[in-house]
Design an enzyme around this catalytic site. Structure first.
Site, mmCIF file in Angstrom:
data_model
loop_
_atom_site.group_PDB
_atom_site.id
_atom_site.type_symbol
_atom_site.label_atom_id
_atom_site.label_comp_id
_atom_site.label_asym_id
_atom_site.label_seq_id
_atom_site.Cartn_x
_atom_site.Cartn_y
_atom_site.Cartn_z
ATOM 1 N N TYR A 54 0.873 -1.314 -0.005
ATOM 2 C CA TYR A 54 0.048 -0.124 0.028
ATOM 3 C C TYR A 54 0.801 1.251 0.127
ATOM 4 O O TYR A 54 1.808 1.365 0.643
ATOM 5 C CB TYR A 54 -0.819 0.052 1.216
ATOM 6 C CG TYR A 54 -1.552 1.194 1.292
ATOM 7 C CD1 TYR A 54 -2.673 1.576 0.510
ATOM 8 C CD2 TYR A 54 -1.347 2.365 2.019
ATOM 9 C CE1 TYR A 54 -3.460 2.689 0.485
ATOM 10 C CE2 TYR A 54 -2.002 3.519 2.211
ATOM 11 C CZ TYR A 54 -3.058 3.796 1.312
ATOM 12 O OH TYR A 54 -3.776 4.978 1.357
ATOM 13 N N GLY A 61 -5.312 5.170 -0.727
ATOM 14 C CA GLY A 61 -6.906 5.321 -0.521
ATOM 15 C C GLY A 61 -7.578 4.100 -1.028
ATOM 16 O O GLY A 61 -7.075 2.997 -1.185
ATOM 17 N N ASN A 196 1.343 11.158 6.170
ATOM 18 C CA ASN A 196 0.304 10.335 6.494
ATOM 19 C C ASN A 196 0.595 10.330 8.291
ATOM 20 O O ASN A 196 0.929 9.345 8.651
ATOM 21 C CB ASN A 196 0.411 8.845 5.983
ATOM 22 C CG ASN A 196 -0.694 8.144 6.473
ATOM 23 O OD1 ASN A 196 -0.702 6.801 6.431
ATOM 24 N ND2 ASN A 196 -1.985 8.663 6.786
ATOM 25 N N ARG A 295 -16.571 31.816 44.704
ATOM 26 C CA ARG A 295 -16.624 30.724 45.817
ATOM 27 C C ARG A 295 -16.339 29.339 44.987
ATOM 28 O O ARG A 295 -15.730 28.395 45.464
ATOM 29 C CB ARG A 295 -17.863 30.492 46.501
ATOM 30 C CG ARG A 295 -17.885 29.522 47.471
ATOM 31 C CD ARG A 295 -19.174 29.846 48.654
ATOM 32 N NE ARG A 295 -20.253 30.273 48.157
ATOM 33 C CZ ARG A 295 -21.472 30.103 47.590
ATOM 34 N NH1 ARG A 295 -21.794 28.670 48.168
ATOM 35 N NH2 ARG A 295 -22.565 30.541 47.272
#
Length: 531
Positions: A54, A61, A196, A295
């Site tokens: 990849y 993608g 990436n 407070r």
């Protein structure tokens, strides 16, 4: 030299490299180089075997089913940077850019991204010489990381695009040449390794968290001063109360306020000399309890402090992670996953911006008590100067009326940004990126909310110093007196209506830089700096 190895970069070091006037030089640790060499060799073996990988020998993608020959792998990286170079909006500020470069280099230094040391060394050379890519802020969905923003980092290393060089806009090629640096030709996977990841969102996030810490201290200082100028009840901050609900951040916030009040006028609480009426009733001169914005301040600021504890733990892991895809094991295995997902950055930043906006709202509510003659216990209307009877100035001045309007506007804008960005995941990139983090948008939002809160704090501090002058400086402690001294150096007493926008900017800068905190802690003893 600050050596980076992908494991030990701290958030404080990141802020220093991003912002310090004299920044440390940064370089790769030897063990990082060895790990990077090992995985680049593993990558080369896989490419030689003709395997589809990849982003290396296959498309990006949803195009991952389209394999290319290994000879085309470098060209694939070049095209990646071209089609991703589509950011919009203003360029990020230089401190964000420096943080981005440092974090990206550190993540790659872990060694599992199959990128050559030479490429990361060039990235660090650019950082050391203050050559910064001009990165548009918009265009990232936060998974696959910051693809669009980080493409500007990668293009800079190839000598393309525009950069800031020592504050001057130039072409990357010219800046690199003048610095004696040679652009790289990216090899297989290296463009993907650079783009990436989560480093752009992390740059925003680390700086926002740091600034939120300074804001927390400033809010505690404002609370102490507000209690003093309003003649409030310091017993609201007694340790016994908070030990009974011991959230760590709340304990720290109350402890800081107590330290800031130490040595000041005890004041506050109901008077002891009120007389009873015949029907068994008497009207107290002072209330038993202050309003919630005084407070309950440790509970509001404490929630921010507790959020920061959690956020900083998450961010420290993020900036020391391998957050690209795929990752390479030195044994030759390549693994595909989703470490680029910016979910933790998004979650922490959405939480941080809500907590910071709440603190901004707290400060605005305190400001209302101080400027409003109905609630400020004898101070002047809108903190105007006290004029002698018959003075021409009587009725002409409105003091801090405009400042309170401005603060209210800033708080409203901060609250508008608190919508969680992470709730807006949308399927994108042909339904491959069908669940995304929106972490970058959340981090940018957090940056914006912190900046607005800093301006609210500046307005409140200026008003508190005016109130202290009107009430009498004897009511201040040594700590709050030190704050008053610093503010008065950059924002004089308001002796009549005048523009205050430059005063706001100067005091805001003192808050943001930590100058205010240092002025207090260096001139007093026993006052904790950060809770």
């Amino acid at each position: 030299m600050l050596p980076i190895d992908g494991h030990r970069l701290t958030l404080a070091e990141t802020v220093t490299v991003a912002r310090a006037p004299h920044r440390p030089r940064v370089g790769l640790a030897a063990e990082a180089v060895a790990r990077m060499d090992a995985t680049t060799r593993a990558k080369a073996g896989l490419i030689a075997a003709g395997l589809p990988i990849y982003g290396v020998t296959a498309g990006f993608g949803d195009s991952n089913t389209r394999q290319i020959h290994g000879d085309k792998s470098a060209a694939l990286q070049e095209n990646l940077l071209r089609f991703l170079n589509c950011g919009t909006g203003a360029a990020a500020e230089p401190d964000v850019l420096r943080a981005t470069l440092l974090v990206r280099a550190n993540c790659l230094a872990r060694g599992y991204s199959a990128i050559r040391p030479r490429v990361v060394e060039l990235l660090l050379d650019c950082l050391n010489r203050d050559i910064l890519p001009l990165i548009p802020e918009r265009g990232s969905v936060g998974a696959s990381g910051d693809l669009v923003p980080l493409s500007y980092v990668a293009r800079m290393l190839t000598g393309e695009g525009d950069v800031l060089h020592a504050g001057e806009r130039r072409t990357a090629a010219a800046a690199l040449s003048d610095a004696g640096l040679v652009p790289v030709e990216l090899e297989a996977k290296e463009g993907l390794a650079l783009v990436n990841g989560t480093s752009f969102m992390s740059g925003f996030a680390v700086l926002a968290a740091h600034d939120a810490g300074e804001l927390a201290y400033t809010a505690e200082l404002c609370t102490a001063m507000a209690s003093q100028v309003l003649l409030g009840n310091p017993a609201h901050f007694d340790d016994f109360l908070f030990q009974q609900k011991p959230h760590e951040g709340v304990l720290a916030s109350a402890r800081t306020i107590r330290g800031l009040l130490a040595g000041g006028d005890a004041g506050g609480g109901p008077g002891a000399d009120e007389t009873w009426t015949g029907d068994g009733y008497r009207q107290l001169e002072r209330p038993i309890q202050d309003r919630y914005s005084i407070r309950c301040a440790p509970h509001v600021v404490g929630a921010l402090r507790d959020t920061l504890i959690w956020a900083e733990q998450m961010l420290e892991i993020e900036v020391n992670s391998s957050n690209d895809n795929p990752l390479f094991h030195p044994d030759g295995t390549v693994l595909n996953g989703g470490n680029f997902y910016g979910g933790h950055v998004g979650q922490t930043m959405d939480s941080l911006k809500i907590a910071v906006a709440s603190v901004a709202d707290l400060l605005d509510r305190q400001l209302e008590l101080v400027v409003d003659e109905k609630f400020n216990n004898g101070l002047t209307p809108n903190l105007i100067p006290r004029y002698e009877a018959g003075s021409w100035d009587a009725g002409l001045h409105h003091g801090f009326k405009g400042m309170q309007i401005s603060a209210s506007s800033l708080v409203a804008e901060a609250q508008r940004w608190t919508m969680p960005a992470t709730s807006f995941s949308r399927s994108t990139e042909a339904h491959n990126q069908d669940k995304v983090s929106m972490g970058t948008i959340a981090a940018r939002d957090a940056r914006s909310v912190v900046e607005l809160a800093q301006e609210v704090a500046a307005i409140h501090l200026i008003a508190l110093c005016q109130a202290a002058d009107l009430r009498g400086l004897e009511h201040l402690s040594s700590a709050t007196a030190a704050a008053h001294t610093l503010v008065r150096k950059i924002s004089p007493f308001l002796d009549g209506d005048r523009p205050l926008q430059d005063d706001i900017r100067r005091v805001r800068d003192a808050v943001r830089s930590g100058e205010l905190r240092r002025a207090v802690t260096e001139n007093t003893s026993g006052v904790p700096a950060l809770g």
